[in-house]
Design a protein around this motif. Structure first.
Motif, PDB file in Angstrom:
ATOM      1  N   HIS A 178       8.083 -20.531  32.099  1.00  0.00           N
ATOM      2  CA  HIS A 178       6.725 -20.712  31.546  1.00  0.00           C
ATOM      3  C   HIS A 178       6.876 -21.547  30.300  1.00  0.00           C
ATOM      4  O   HIS A 178       5.662 -21.513  29.513  1.00  0.00           O
ATOM      5  CB  HIS A 178       5.779 -19.758  31.682  1.00  0.00           C
ATOM      6  CG  HIS A 178       5.477 -19.117  32.826  1.00  0.00           C
ATOM      7  ND1 HIS A 178       4.414 -19.739  33.624  1.00  0.00           N
ATOM      8  CD2 HIS A 178       5.961 -18.211  33.838  1.00  0.00           C
ATOM      9  CE1 HIS A 178       4.238 -19.365  34.800  1.00  0.00           C
ATOM     10  NE2 HIS A 178       5.258 -17.949  34.809  1.00  0.00           N
ATOM     11  N   ALA A 179       8.083 -21.712  29.522  1.00  0.00           N
ATOM     12  CA  ALA A 179       8.080 -22.301  28.193  1.00  0.00           C
ATOM     13  C   ALA A 179       7.476 -23.593  28.060  1.00  0.00           C
ATOM     14  O   ALA A 179       7.201 -23.900  26.875  1.00  0.00           O
ATOM     15  CB  ALA A 179       9.678 -22.103  27.881  1.00  0.00           C
ATOM     16  N   ALA A 180       7.598 -24.516  29.276  1.00  0.00           N
ATOM     17  CA  ALA A 180       6.967 -25.732  28.855  1.00  0.00           C
ATOM     18  C   ALA A 180       5.838 -26.073  30.109  1.00  0.00           C
ATOM     19  O   ALA A 180       5.844 -26.111  31.037  1.00  0.00           O
ATOM     20  CB  ALA A 180       7.990 -26.880  29.401  1.00  0.00           C
ATOM     21  N   PRO A 181       4.690 -25.741  29.376  1.00  0.00           N
ATOM     22  CA  PRO A 181       3.335 -25.742  30.244  1.00  0.00           C
ATOM     23  C   PRO A 181       3.035 -27.152  30.836  1.00  0.00           C
ATOM     24  O   PRO A 181       3.559 -28.378  30.297  1.00  0.00           O
ATOM     25  CB  PRO A 181       2.304 -25.529  29.213  1.00  0.00           C
ATOM     26  CG  PRO A 181       3.024 -24.861  27.928  1.00  0.00           C
ATOM     27  CD  PRO A 181       4.367 -25.439  27.956  1.00  0.00           C
ATOM     28  N   ARG A 182       3.049 -27.091  32.005  1.00  0.00           N
ATOM     29  CA  ARG A 182       2.848 -28.411  32.819  1.00  0.00           C
ATOM     30  C   ARG A 182       1.587 -29.587  32.121  1.00  0.00           C
ATOM     31  O   ARG A 182       2.079 -30.728  32.396  1.00  0.00           O
ATOM     32  CB  ARG A 182       2.199 -28.247  34.401  1.00  0.00           C
ATOM     33  CG  ARG A 182       3.235 -27.304  35.013  1.00  0.00           C
ATOM     34  CD  ARG A 182       4.653 -28.291  35.519  1.00  0.00           C
ATOM     35  NE  ARG A 182       5.578 -27.571  36.466  1.00  0.00           N
ATOM     36  CZ  ARG A 182       6.597 -27.140  35.727  1.00  0.00           C
ATOM     37  NH1 ARG A 182       7.202 -27.056  34.662  1.00  0.00           N
ATOM     38  NH2 ARG A 182       7.471 -26.601  36.761  1.00  0.00           N
ATOM     39  N   PRO A 183       0.696 -29.079  31.660  1.00  0.00           N
ATOM     40  CA  PRO A 183      -0.260 -30.249  31.221  1.00  0.00           C
ATOM     41  C   PRO A 183       0.474 -30.766  29.914  1.00  0.00           C
ATOM     42  O   PRO A 183      -0.071 -32.015  29.708  1.00  0.00           O
ATOM     43  CB  PRO A 183      -1.409 -29.219  30.349  1.00  0.00           C
ATOM     44  CG  PRO A 183      -1.228 -27.932  31.285  1.00  0.00           C
ATOM     45  CD  PRO A 183      -0.036 -27.749  31.622  1.00  0.00           C
ATOM     46  N   GLU A 184       1.520 -30.502  29.305  1.00  0.00           N
ATOM     47  CA  GLU A 184       2.163 -31.254  28.170  1.00  0.00           C
ATOM     48  C   GLU A 184       2.976 -32.295  28.820  1.00  0.00           C
ATOM     49  O   GLU A 184       3.617 -33.174  28.075  1.00  0.00           O
ATOM     50  CB  GLU A 184       3.010 -30.330  27.249  1.00  0.00           C
ATOM     51  CG  GLU A 184       2.155 -29.468  26.424  1.00  0.00           C
ATOM     52  CD  GLU A 184       3.058 -28.504  25.564  1.00  0.00           C
ATOM     53  OE1 GLU A 184       4.374 -28.635  25.788  1.00  0.00           O
ATOM     54  OE2 GLU A 184       2.406 -27.266  25.012  1.00  0.00           O
TER      55      GLU A 184
END
Length: 303
Positions: A178-184
């Motif tokens: 979960h370190a790289a949130p999809r919205p980014e």
């Protein structure tokens, strides 16, 4: 054995076995120790029903490879189905329950972790992301568990200090999920990433097709992909393929030619060249040297 059309295994099976570990005596605090790891299949039997309110201390992660179990938060939470690819994380004692439905079957790997650091990290993971975890079988956390279990069953268990470091690394891999949130991730690149994750075993998948999915020129797509993911589309694809190949080698049964085809290479010779060039070993030597080496190579593929 019950006939279940949904019983489709998503990864090669491991030996059905549980192994327990003694805790390290050298430090009393900031611990995250593997207590047990196992691979099991429950089929058409009564009694596989665990109410975690009545259990001793521990943190359980359980991930399904075939069949389907159930998970529920208590009291009164809606039961959730656990098909292949979905696992759960739960400290105990806690207000949770998991079980096998009547006439069902469920094949899974599980690990129990103990220690004050484990409770802190698992509590944070559950608070931030919930009990249920959708992960592909090639996710580093799942591959770590499979290789760890395979090493133990092959009579090559890591020492207690290595086991403890792997327990900590496993929990950090869950945080990394979960370190790289999809919205980014820009939507065009997210479309391409999803295509990569889904079709990496297709030999025809290439940068042109990924750029088309992103609706960008090849040059612009490759530059933006590297900026966002830190590696080129070609490297990302190669790492997915080699990571999956390492997992299939862990199963021990498939010939190298079939593994090459399954991960998207046109021939066994091409696969072996790529494997040796980037991992420094041949597929057969990796299979022969065992799970501990595969754990090290998996780490290389996450860098």
């Amino acid at each position: 054995m019950p006939k279940n059309s949904r019983f489709v295994r998503i990864a090669p099976p491991l030996p059905f076995r549980e192994t327990g570990f003694s805790r390290l005596p050298s430090y009393p605090r900031h611990r995250a120790d593997f207590v047990a790891v196992g691979y099991s299949r429950e089929t058409n039997r009564t009694g596989y029903d665990f109410d975690n309110r009545r259990r001793g201390h521990g943190c359980l992660f359980q991930y399904g490879f075939a069949g389907e179990g159930r998970f529920q938060t208590l009291p009164g939470g809606r039961p959730a189905a656990l098909p292949p690819g979905l696992g759960f994380l739960a400290p105990f004692p806690s207000d949770t329950r998991y079980w096998l439905p009547p006439n069902g079957d469920w094949e899974f790997i599980y690990v129990i972790i103990n220690g004050d650091l484990a409770y802190d990290l698992v509590g944070q993971l559950v608070q931030e992301h919930g009990h249920l975890w959708q992960l592909p079988p090639v996710h580093p956390a799942i591959v770590l568990l499979r290789d760890f279990h395979a090493a133990v069953c092959a009579g090559r268990p890591p020492d207690e200090f290595t086991a403890a470091s792997l327990a900590h690394r496993f929990l950090l891999e869950l945080f990394r999920a979960h370190a790289a949130p999809r919205p980014e991730i820009p939507p065009p690149l997210e479309r391409a990433r999803q295509l990569l994750e889904r079709d990496f075993g297709d030999p025809s998948l290439d940068v042109d097709r990924l750029a088309a999915a992103a609706r960008q020129s090849r040059f612009h797509f490759s530059r933006r992909f590297r900026e966002v993911f830190g590696k080129s589309p070609h490297v990302y694809l190669r790492q997915l393929r080699l990571r999956r190949a390492l997992e299939l080698l862990s199963g021990g049964g498939l010939p190298v030619k079939q593994i090459a085809a399954a991960v998207g290479y046109g021939s066994a010779a091409q696969f072996c060249r790529e494997f040796r060039r980037h991992l420094g070993q041949t597929p057969l030597s990796v299979r022969r040297l065992g799970p501990r080496l595969r754990l090290d190579l998996q780490q290389v593929l996450t860098e």
